[in-house]
Design a protein around this motif. Structure first.
Motif, PDB file in Angstrom:
ATOM      1  N   GLU A   1      39.769 -53.846 -37.521  1.00  0.00           N
ATOM      2  CA  GLU A   1      38.519 -53.108 -37.608  1.00  0.00           C
ATOM      3  C   GLU A   1      38.736 -51.650 -37.211  1.00  0.00           C
ATOM      4  OE1 GLU A   1      34.368 -53.434 -35.265  1.00  0.00           O
ATOM      5  OE2 GLU A   1      35.300 -55.311 -35.875  1.00  0.00           O
ATOM      6  N   ARG A   2      38.188 -50.736 -37.975  1.00  0.00           N
ATOM      7  CA  ARG A   2      38.304 -49.307 -37.673  1.00  0.00           C
ATOM      8  C   ARG A   2      37.175 -48.905 -36.736  1.00  0.00           C
ATOM      9  NH1 ARG A   2      37.017 -44.278 -41.328  1.00  0.00           N
ATOM     10  NH2 ARG A   2      37.676 -42.711 -39.869  1.00  0.00           N
ATOM     11  N   LYS A   3      37.532 -48.278 -35.622  1.00  0.00           N
ATOM     12  CA  LYS A   3      36.517 -47.848 -34.663  1.00  0.00           C
ATOM     13  C   LYS A   3      35.851 -46.557 -35.126  1.00  0.00           C
ATOM     14  CE  LYS A   3      38.346 -49.819 -30.467  1.00  0.00           C
ATOM     15  NZ  LYS A   3      38.724 -49.565 -29.093  1.00  0.00           N
ATOM     16  N   GLU A   4      34.558 -46.479 -34.899  1.00  0.00           N
ATOM     17  CA  GLU A   4      33.813 -45.265 -35.205  1.00  0.00           C
ATOM     18  C   GLU A   4      34.112 -44.214 -34.139  1.00  0.00           C
ATOM     19  OE1 GLU A   4      31.560 -44.425 -37.713  1.00  0.00           O
ATOM     20  OE2 GLU A   4      32.338 -46.210 -38.695  1.00  0.00           O
ATOM     21  N   ARG A   5      34.261 -42.982 -34.564  1.00  0.00           N
ATOM     22  CA  ARG A   5      34.472 -41.881 -33.628  1.00  0.00           C
ATOM     23  C   ARG A   5      33.159 -41.589 -32.916  1.00  0.00           C
ATOM     24  NH1 ARG A   5      39.365 -39.827 -32.504  1.00  0.00           N
ATOM     25  NH2 ARG A   5      38.623 -37.712 -32.489  1.00  0.00           N
ATOM     26  N   VAL A   6      33.239 -41.260 -31.648  1.00  0.00           N
ATOM     27  CA  VAL A   6      32.053 -40.861 -30.889  1.00  0.00           C
ATOM     28  C   VAL A   6      31.571 -39.535 -31.473  1.00  0.00           C
ATOM     29  CG1 VAL A   6      31.196 -40.160 -28.624  1.00  0.00           C
ATOM     30  CG2 VAL A   6      32.813 -42.063 -28.812  1.00  0.00           C
ATOM     31  N   ARG A   7      30.306 -39.487 -31.817  1.00  0.00           N
ATOM     32  CA  ARG A   7      29.746 -38.302 -32.471  1.00  0.00           C
ATOM     33  C   ARG A   7      29.503 -37.164 -31.495  1.00  0.00           C
ATOM     34  NH1 ARG A   7      26.235 -39.402 -37.473  1.00  0.00           N
ATOM     35  NH2 ARG A   7      25.661 -37.298 -36.870  1.00  0.00           N
ATOM     36  N   SER A   8      29.592 -35.979 -32.017  1.00  0.00           N
ATOM     37  CA  SER A   8      29.343 -34.771 -31.245  1.00  0.00           C
ATOM     38  C   SER A   8      27.865 -34.685 -30.861  1.00  0.00           C
ATOM     39  CB  SER A   8      29.718 -33.549 -32.083  1.00  0.00           C
ATOM     40  OG  SER A   8      29.238 -32.365 -31.487  1.00  0.00           O
ATOM     41  N   PRO A   9      27.579 -34.175 -29.656  1.00  0.00           N
ATOM     42  CA  PRO A   9      26.189 -33.980 -29.252  1.00  0.00           C
ATOM     43  C   PRO A   9      25.591 -32.670 -29.780  1.00  0.00           C
ATOM     44  CG  PRO A   9      27.626 -33.384 -27.447  1.00  0.00           C
ATOM     45  CD  PRO A   9      28.513 -33.917 -28.554  1.00  0.00           C
TER      46      PRO A   9
END
Length: 60
Positions: A2-10
């Motif tokens: 499974e590919r992890k989603e990158r934490v999005r910029s605030p």
């Protein structure tokens, strides 16, 4: 695997650093903003915790 989603910029597209080098829009430091794209998800989550603390201090 499974590919992890990158934490999005605030980022909220209000980009201006105050006298403490903190963005008035997203509450990240200039250094945190510059390094964001090369950070791991773990590092990004640590920055988001700092951002939340900075936001709490502003609202006091």
């Amino acid at each position: 695997m499974e590919r992890k989603e990158r934490v999005r910029s605030p980022c909220v597209s209000i980009c201006a650093l105050d006298e403490r080098d903190i963005c008035i829009g997203c509450q990240r430091t200039g250094d945190e903003i510059l390094r964001w794209t090369s950070m791991t998800n773990c590092e990004r989550k640590a920055v988001l915790l700092k951002v939340a603390e900075r936001e709490r201090k502003i609202s006091l």
